[in-house]
Design an enzyme around this catalytic site. Structure first.
Site, PDB file in Angstrom:
ATOM      1  N   ASP A  57      -2.923 -42.691  29.484  1.00 11.66           N
ATOM      2  CA  ASP A  57      -1.910 -41.768  29.983  1.00 11.66           C
ATOM      3  C   ASP A  57      -0.625 -42.047  29.198  1.00 11.66           C
ATOM      4  OD1 ASP A  57      -3.845 -41.257  31.858  1.00 11.66           O
ATOM      5  OD2 ASP A  57      -2.586 -41.600  33.608  1.00 11.66           O
ATOM      6  N   SER A  69       5.262 -49.377  27.232  1.00  7.92           N
ATOM      7  CA  SER A  69       4.545 -49.906  26.075  1.00  7.92           C
ATOM      8  C   SER A  69       4.017 -48.760  25.227  1.00  7.92           C
ATOM      9  CB  SER A  69       3.415 -50.830  26.520  1.00  7.92           C
ATOM     10  OG  SER A  69       2.906 -50.427  27.777  1.00  7.92           O
TER      11      SER A  69
END
Length: 331
Positions: free
Chosen positions: A138, A281
């Site tokens: 995602d 991230s």
């Protein structure tokens, strides 16, 4: 000069000055609107990051925050039972759908346990389109072209990088000239487990130690974060898509990149590869020349510096199997 002509010149000058004044007023009003509109569009997180990266005092504090020791301490705190108190406020603020989690909200042992939560099997569907290239996570996706120069360069948010800087491997960088760089940016509210998006043979994982800048685009305006941040990568040799580079990039307050396999291993499309601990991230994929192409809408958005929101298992491009199949190279 007659009085009539003089009066006409004065009237014309007044009209021109009035028109220029109106244009200036409209320009000022438009600039003011844009500033307020941009400010309103920033999230609270973005506003904090703008202060950190955009001010002298913030950058002085940043020198401490991006150090690996701080990330490790942050990870320790997020692993402690006391961190559970942050779970409910986070779920409420970000509208997290807990019905798709394997654990209930009261079963998590720490904030990191929640952050690395597993979803039920039906929460993410792997698209099985033939020769489809799916997203490993995602995220918000942008695709960049890698040029054909000796440096194999590419640009992210007006910052120029080379693959040699990214990979710390000059010889390997040459194999991806004229290829694509797929940048999947995860935000803190995203699902932080990721999968292999191809079948193949994975190489041993390589680690590059560095600092922990945020991967928010704001940071890219001030630092070349993708050559400074801690990162890990492996090569995946495939039958139809050439040899893929699969890289995980740590970010601000992310203490760990947790990969399940760090040595040579046969992997399957859809198999879980690993997860990130607390924080935002990024996953970067490198594909070779003509091996994989993104869908038009993603290419068009990327050209305009617009990220495309994607989900794990969603098809984001297609494999040119006829051209990529013959590109396998020995490790």
């Amino acid at each position: 000069m007659t009085n009539n002509k003089l009066d006409k010149i004065i009237r014309n000058n007044k009209q021109n000055n009035f028109a220029n004044s109106k244009r200036t007023d409209r320009s000022s009003a438009l600039a003011k609107y844009r500033r307020s509109h941009i400010s309103e569009g920033l999230s609270s997180q973005d506003k904090v990051l703008r202060k950190l990266y955009g001010t002298k005092a913030g950058r002085m504090l940043l020198k401490v925050l991006i150090r690996p020791e701080i990330s490790i301490c942050s990870g320790w705190l997020m692993d402690s039972p006391v961190s559970k108190i942050a779970i409910r406020p986070f779920v409420k603020k970000n509208n997290i759908d807990m019905s798709k989690c394997v654990k209930s909200i009261d079963e998590f042992e720490s904030y990191n346990d929640f952050f690395k939560r597993r979803l039920t099997a039906d929460a993410r569907i792997l698209d099985d389109t033939e020769f489809g290239f799916v997203s490993p996570c995602d995220s918000r996706l942008t695709v960049y072209d890698i040029d054909d120069t000796a440096g194999a360069k590419f640009n992210i948010k007006d910052s120029q990088y080379s693959l040699e800087q990214l990979l710390r491997d000059k010889k390997l960088a040459q194999r991806y000239k004229s290829g694509k760089l797929w940048l999947f940016r995860l935000c803190v509210d995203d699902y932080h487990r990721y999968i292999y998006n191809v079948d193949g043979i994975q190489s041993e994982v390589r680690r590059i130690d560095g600092v922990y800048h945020t991967v928010n685009p704001i940071a890219s305006e001030y630092y070349k974060i993708y050559k400074e941040n801690t990162r890990e990568y492996c090569l995946i040799k495939t039958r139809d898509a050439g040899t893929l580079v699969f890289m995980e990039v740590g970010a601000l307050l992310v203490g760990k990149i947790e990969n399940h396999f760090v040595r040579r291993h046969r992997v399957m499309r859809g198999q879980e590869k690993g997860n990130f601990a607390f924080g935002g991230s990024t996953i970067i994929l490198l594909t070779q020349k003509n091996a994989v192409e993104p869908f038009d809408r993603i290419s068009e958005n990327s050209a305009r510096h617009i990220e495309t929101k994607v989900r794990q298992g969603e098809t984001v491009g297609y494999i040119n199997h006829k051209t990529a199949g013959g590109m396998q190279e020995s490790e």
